[in-house]
Design an enzyme around this catalytic site. Structure first.
Site, PDB file in Angstrom:
ATOM      1  N   ASN A 320      -9.758 -74.031 -85.390  1.00 58.30           N
ATOM      2  CA  ASN A 320      -8.574 -74.354 -84.583  1.00 58.30           C
ATOM      3  C   ASN A 320      -8.389 -75.858 -84.409  1.00 58.30           C
ATOM      4  O   ASN A 320      -7.560 -76.299 -83.601  1.00 58.30           O
ATOM      5  CB  ASN A 320      -8.680 -73.679 -83.211  1.00 58.30           C
ATOM      6  CG  ASN A 320      -8.589 -72.171 -83.316  1.00 58.30           C
ATOM      7  OD1 ASN A 320      -7.798 -71.628 -84.089  1.00 58.30           O
ATOM      8  ND2 ASN A 320      -9.418 -71.469 -82.536  1.00 58.30           N
ATOM      9  N   HIS A 322     -10.199 -78.162 -83.049  1.00 63.92           N
ATOM     10  CA  HIS A 322     -10.720 -78.838 -81.863  1.00 63.92           C
ATOM     11  C   HIS A 322     -12.223 -78.581 -81.769  1.00 63.92           C
ATOM     12  O   HIS A 322     -12.761 -77.726 -82.472  1.00 63.92           O
ATOM     13  CB  HIS A 322      -9.973 -78.414 -80.590  1.00 63.92           C
ATOM     14  CG  HIS A 322     -10.081 -76.953 -80.268  1.00 63.92           C
ATOM     15  ND1 HIS A 322      -9.217 -76.293 -79.439  1.00 63.92           N
ATOM     16  CD2 HIS A 322     -10.965 -76.003 -80.657  1.00 63.92           C
ATOM     17  CE1 HIS A 322      -9.563 -75.036 -79.328  1.00 63.92           C
ATOM     18  NE2 HIS A 322     -10.616 -74.830 -80.053  1.00 63.92           N
ATOM     19  N   CYS A 357     -10.737 -81.071 -76.792  1.00 65.59           N
ATOM     20  CA  CYS A 357     -11.315 -82.309 -77.299  1.00 65.59           C
ATOM     21  C   CYS A 357     -11.044 -82.361 -78.795  1.00 65.59           C
ATOM     22  O   CYS A 357     -11.476 -81.472 -79.541  1.00 65.59           O
ATOM     23  CB  CYS A 357     -12.807 -82.368 -77.011  1.00 65.59           C
ATOM     24  SG  CYS A 357     -13.622 -83.847 -77.633  1.00 65.59           S
TER      25      CYS A 357
END
Length: 419
Positions: A320, A322, A357
């Site tokens: 994904n 991240h 993040c």
């Protein structure tokens, strides 16, 4: 011996007859005959009553009135004049070799069967019917169960599995649960209806309680199931057991919501996606009581320990795009006091995920001691954690950890002994 006797009873071998004095070329001493081959001359050989003689200088002879060349026919001299009929069997060479081969095959098959029978009776294989670790659906289709063997590269300095290893097992079973239920679409744990709408799951809260850490070579059994969490969320629980003893090692509970892959915003659960997953929901309380205590504000001024310059690596990202949620645990522990890490073990951890993040983020890890941590090392220690973007940026993860002395169980057992 049984196989040899059985085979011999099926194929009897006639005993050689004494020399009858018939006119034969050469002295065969009870052999079956001689073979004439051009250009080859060897000594007669005997094996279990069989003699073969080659002679390169034997002249051509007549058989039944027909002249036969040295390479045009095969002449067998039978020394027996008792009228024993020629059969296919008593003309074949060296039946003992064939009997030995058949006996070897029978013995090898018997050995393999005994090994298989022994393996199925081993306790560590009978502990669960998932010896290959593929996992399966149990409990009427509501629970997914999978086994994991603790590898040498999954243990730390204490020779036990790390908390990151256990959380990776939790994540793996969650994805395999979706796959085995036939709900895995084109995304990372997303159902087909979620994939149509560019939706995927993100974790908002994770609580893990560790009673005992497995060691190298241990086999753990992980059970996981899902339940509803509010109107637009899903709860997933786990139990990790020792595969041999059934002892519960770890309990974990988590909350999940959907996020749009394009807008990176949280989304409600579409009715079509809800219809896919709600049939697997169980109506049970969480295995870990919800820790909803509010933590005090934590910044560089109130933190006891700070670690700067944490940068994600490419291998830290998942599909994904991240940072994987398990990676945050390692970053949080980067700012834990060294004397806590060396003398205590992590007993529980609660994480609240605030935002994603990404690969270009630079993070700061902050830790504050809430209680304990003295020289005696006899009490539990509570810590508060914050992982945020460096430079006073947004919060990524807030957390709380509880630590117990590494040898707390040994101390308790020693204190309980009679004086």
């Amino acid at each position: 011996m049984v196989a040899t006797a059985a085979t011999a009873s099926l194929f009897p071998v006639s005993s050689p007859q004494p020399d009858s004095g018939a006119n034969n070329s050469g002295n065969h001493k009870g052999g079956l005959g001689s073979v004439d081959l051009r250009g080859i001359k060897s000594k007669s050989t005997s094996s279990n009553g069989l003699q073969v003689k080659t002679n390169a200088q034997a002249p051509a002879k007549k058989v039944n009135g027909t002249r036969v060349g040295v390479m045009d026919g095969l002449k067998i001299d039978d020394n027996s004049s008792s009228g024993t009929p020629r059969t296919f069997i008593n003309q074949l060479p060296d039946w003992s070799m064939l009997l030995a081969a058949i006996t070897t095959i029978f013995l090898a098959a018997e050995k393999q069967w005994m090994m298989l029978d022994w393996k199925t009776k081993r306790p560590d294989m009978l502990a669960d019917l998932d010896p290959f670790g593929f996992g399966r659906i149990v409990e009427d289709g509501f629970v997914f169960r999978q086994n994991f063997s603790i590898r040498s590269y999954e243990i730390g300095a204490d020779r036990t599995a790390s908390v990151e290893t256990l959380m990776n097992h939790l994540q793996e079973t969650a994805l395999n649960h979706v796959k085995n239920a036939g709900l895995l679409g084109d995304g990372f744990g997303s159902t087909p209806e979620m994939c149509k709408r560019n939706l995927f799951w993100v974790v908002t809260k994770m609580q893990v309680l560790v009673d005992r850490y497995p060691t190298w070579g241990d086999v753990v059994q992980v059970d996981t199931w899902v339940a509803a969490s509010g109107k637009n969320g899903m709860r997933r629980d786990w139990l990790i057991r020792d595969c041999k003893t059934g002892e519960i090692l770890t309990r974990a509970s988590s909350n999940w919501v959907m996020m749009n892959k394009v807008t990176r915003r949280l989304s409600k659960i579409p009715d079509e996606a809800r219809a896919e997953i709600e049939q697997y929901f169980v109506n049970t309380p969480p295995v870990v009581e919800d820790d909803n205590r509010k933590l005090p504000k934590l910044d560089e001024n109130t933190a006891d320990h700070v670690r700067n310059g944490l940068v994600p690596k490419w291998s830290d990202l998942d599909v994904n795009q991240h940072v994987n949620n398990v990676k945050y645990v390692g970053w949080i522990l980067e700012s834990a006091p060294q004397h806590i890490v060396e003398n205590y073990e992590l007993a529980s951890i609660t994480l609240e995920y605030r935002r994603e993040c990404m690969k270009n983020s630079v993070l700061q890890s902050l830790t504050s001691l809430l209680a304990g941590g003295g020289i005696a090392y006899s009490d539990d220690v509570d810590c508060q954690h914050l992982l945020r973007l460096e430079g006073g940026g947004g919060e990524i993860v807030k957390g709380r950890t509880k630590w117990r002395p590494k040898y707390a169980k040994q101390i308790q057992e020693h204190q309980s002994l009679p004086g």
